[in-house]
Design a protein around this motif. Structure first.
Motif, PDB file in Angstrom:
ATOM      1  N   PRO A  11      67.715  -6.812 -43.802  1.00 15.84           N
ATOM      2  CA  PRO A  11      67.058  -8.055 -44.238  1.00 15.84           C
ATOM      3  C   PRO A  11      65.582  -8.096 -43.855  1.00 15.84           C
ATOM      4  O   PRO A  11      65.153  -7.470 -42.877  1.00 15.84           O
ATOM      5  CB  PRO A  11      67.847  -9.142 -43.501  1.00 15.84           C
ATOM      6  N   ALA A  12      64.818  -8.866 -44.600  1.00 17.88           N
ATOM      7  CA  ALA A  12      63.374  -8.957 -44.380  1.00 17.88           C
ATOM      8  C   ALA A  12      63.029  -9.480 -42.993  1.00 17.88           C
ATOM      9  O   ALA A  12      61.993  -9.124 -42.434  1.00 17.88           O
ATOM     10  CB  ALA A  12      62.735  -9.843 -45.444  1.00 17.88           C
ATOM     11  N   ASP A  13      63.908 -10.293 -42.406  1.00 14.23           N
ATOM     12  CA  ASP A  13      63.629 -10.861 -41.081  1.00 14.23           C
ATOM     13  C   ASP A  13      64.376 -10.125 -39.962  1.00 14.23           C
ATOM     14  O   ASP A  13      64.457 -10.607 -38.840  1.00 14.23           O
ATOM     15  CB  ASP A  13      63.976 -12.353 -41.048  1.00 14.23           C
ATOM     16  N   ARG A  46      58.927  -3.535 -43.126  1.00 13.04           N
ATOM     17  CA  ARG A  46      58.337  -4.356 -44.189  1.00 13.04           C
ATOM     18  C   ARG A  46      56.935  -4.803 -43.794  1.00 13.04           C
ATOM     19  O   ARG A  46      56.710  -5.333 -42.706  1.00 13.04           O
ATOM     20  CB  ARG A  46      59.216  -5.577 -44.434  1.00 13.04           C
ATOM     21  N   GLY A  47      55.971  -4.536 -44.684  1.00 14.56           N
ATOM     22  CA  GLY A  47      54.598  -4.948 -44.450  1.00 14.56           C
ATOM     23  C   GLY A  47      53.778  -3.975 -43.618  1.00 14.56           C
ATOM     24  O   GLY A  47      52.584  -4.181 -43.424  1.00 14.56           O
ATOM     25  N   VAL A  53      60.118  -2.816 -47.627  1.00 12.80           N
ATOM     26  CA  VAL A  53      61.439  -3.100 -47.045  1.00 12.80           C
ATOM     27  C   VAL A  53      61.495  -2.731 -45.571  1.00 12.80           C
ATOM     28  O   VAL A  53      60.706  -1.926 -45.083  1.00 12.80           O
ATOM     29  CB  VAL A  53      62.555  -2.302 -47.776  1.00 12.80           C
ATOM     30  N   ASN A  54      62.474  -3.326 -44.886  1.00  9.79           N
ATOM     31  CA  ASN A  54      62.912  -2.854 -43.576  1.00  9.79           C
ATOM     32  C   ASN A  54      64.042  -1.865 -43.844  1.00  9.79           C
ATOM     33  O   ASN A  54      65.006  -2.197 -44.538  1.00  9.79           O
ATOM     34  CB  ASN A  54      63.443  -4.007 -42.718  1.00  9.79           C
ATOM     35  N   GLN A  55      63.919  -0.673 -43.294  1.00  8.49           N
ATOM     36  CA  GLN A  55      64.898   0.360 -43.620  1.00  8.49           C
ATOM     37  C   GLN A  55      65.015   1.381 -42.502  1.00  8.49           C
ATOM     38  O   GLN A  55      64.019   1.766 -41.892  1.00  8.49           O
ATOM     39  CB  GLN A  55      64.459   1.061 -44.911  1.00  8.49           C
ATOM     40  N   GLY A 172      54.258  10.237 -51.130  1.00 10.11           N
ATOM     41  CA  GLY A 172      55.666   9.862 -51.123  1.00 10.11           C
ATOM     42  C   GLY A 172      55.906   8.681 -50.211  1.00 10.11           C
ATOM     43  O   GLY A 172      54.964   7.991 -49.792  1.00 10.11           O
ATOM     44  N   ASP A 173      57.163   8.423 -49.916  1.00  7.99           N
ATOM     45  CA  ASP A 173      57.540   7.328 -49.027  1.00  7.99           C
ATOM     46  C   ASP A 173      57.286   7.745 -47.590  1.00  7.99           C
ATOM     47  O   ASP A 173      57.792   8.778 -47.138  1.00  7.99           O
ATOM     48  CB  ASP A 173      59.021   6.980 -49.207  1.00  7.99           C
ATOM     49  N   ALA A 174      56.515   6.934 -46.868  1.00  9.88           N
ATOM     50  CA  ALA A 174      56.177   7.235 -45.471  1.00  9.88           C
ATOM     51  C   ALA A 174      57.100   6.471 -44.534  1.00  9.88           C
ATOM     52  O   ALA A 174      57.414   5.299 -44.766  1.00  9.88           O
ATOM     53  CB  ALA A 174      54.728   6.876 -45.190  1.00  9.88           C
ATOM     54  N   PHE A 175      57.549   7.156 -43.493  1.00 14.12           N
ATOM     55  CA  PHE A 175      58.445   6.593 -42.487  1.00 14.12           C
ATOM     56  C   PHE A 175      57.838   6.821 -41.105  1.00 14.12           C
ATOM     57  O   PHE A 175      57.199   7.855 -40.865  1.00 14.12           O
ATOM     58  CB  PHE A 175      59.802   7.295 -42.501  1.00 14.12           C
TER      59      PHE A 175
END
Length: 197
Positions: A11-13, A46-47, A53-55, A172-175
């Motif tokens: 979830p976002a929070d 997220r942000g 997203v939070n992932q 690409g997607d950064a983590f």
């Protein structure tokens, strides 16, 4: 070699400190896991750095299918399933693994790029280009390592790279990298694309 990743979108929070604590607390349990070349405990927030997203999305490089199966069907993955539900697990047959010039550094950022293989593409050329790209990424400043794999069911190529700084030179997607296991990383370099007959 097999590459593997699952992603748990939260979830976002959601308090992402829970994920940080999980990675650093549970991470050492796989420091000597048989057949595991590398596991990077990855998170997107997220942000932060453009993430929507939070992932939680750990990425693995396995030396053998037996090692991957022992993990997925064992207590560690069951614990994750008990806490978050069972995620779908992507996996790709490994094409290449290359150590970068910063191989001894602790990575801060991981970049994953997936792309679909066009229907009219010559598969030998796709595989050779994926191997070249892994080598190119590994040669860039700040690269810890780079890998490439292919999923022949969905005909998708994945490139995965680890970086010692916050400004990776990959798309690409950064983590964020929270922790990393490398019990049999030295065996990954032996995995190379076999030449066609």
């Amino acid at each position: 070699m097999l590459a593997m990743q699952y992603e748990i979108t939260l979830p976002a929070d959601y308090d992402m400190d829970v994920i940080r604590a999980r990675a650093t607390g549970n991470g050492p349990r796989l420091d000597d896991f048989p057949e595991l070349g590398l596991k990077a405990y990855l998170m997107r927030e997220r942000g932060v750095a453009g993430s929507p997203v939070n992932q939680y999305g750990p990425f693995y490089l396995w030396n053998t299918p037996a090692g991957m199966n022992a993990f997925l069907l064992g207590p560690g993955f069951q614990g994750l399933t008990d806490d978050f539900g069972r995620p779908r697990v992507r996996h790709w047959t490994g094409l290449a693994y290359e150590e970068g010039g910063s191989a001894g550094a602790a990575p801060r950022i991981a970049v994953r790029r997936r792309w679909s293989v066009p229907d009219d593409a010559r598969l030998t050329e796709v595989a050779e280009e994926a191997v070249r790209e892994a080598g190119r990424l590994a040669s860039l400043d700040g690269a810890v390592c780079a890998a490439a794999g292919v999923d022949p069911y969905h005909w998708e190529v994945v490139h995965f790279s680890l970086w010692e700084h916050d400004s990776p030179k990959a798309e690409g997607d950064a983590f964020q990298v929270l922790y990393m296991n490398t019990p049999e990383r030295d065996r990954l370099s032996s995995h190379r694309l076999a030449r066609s007959c």
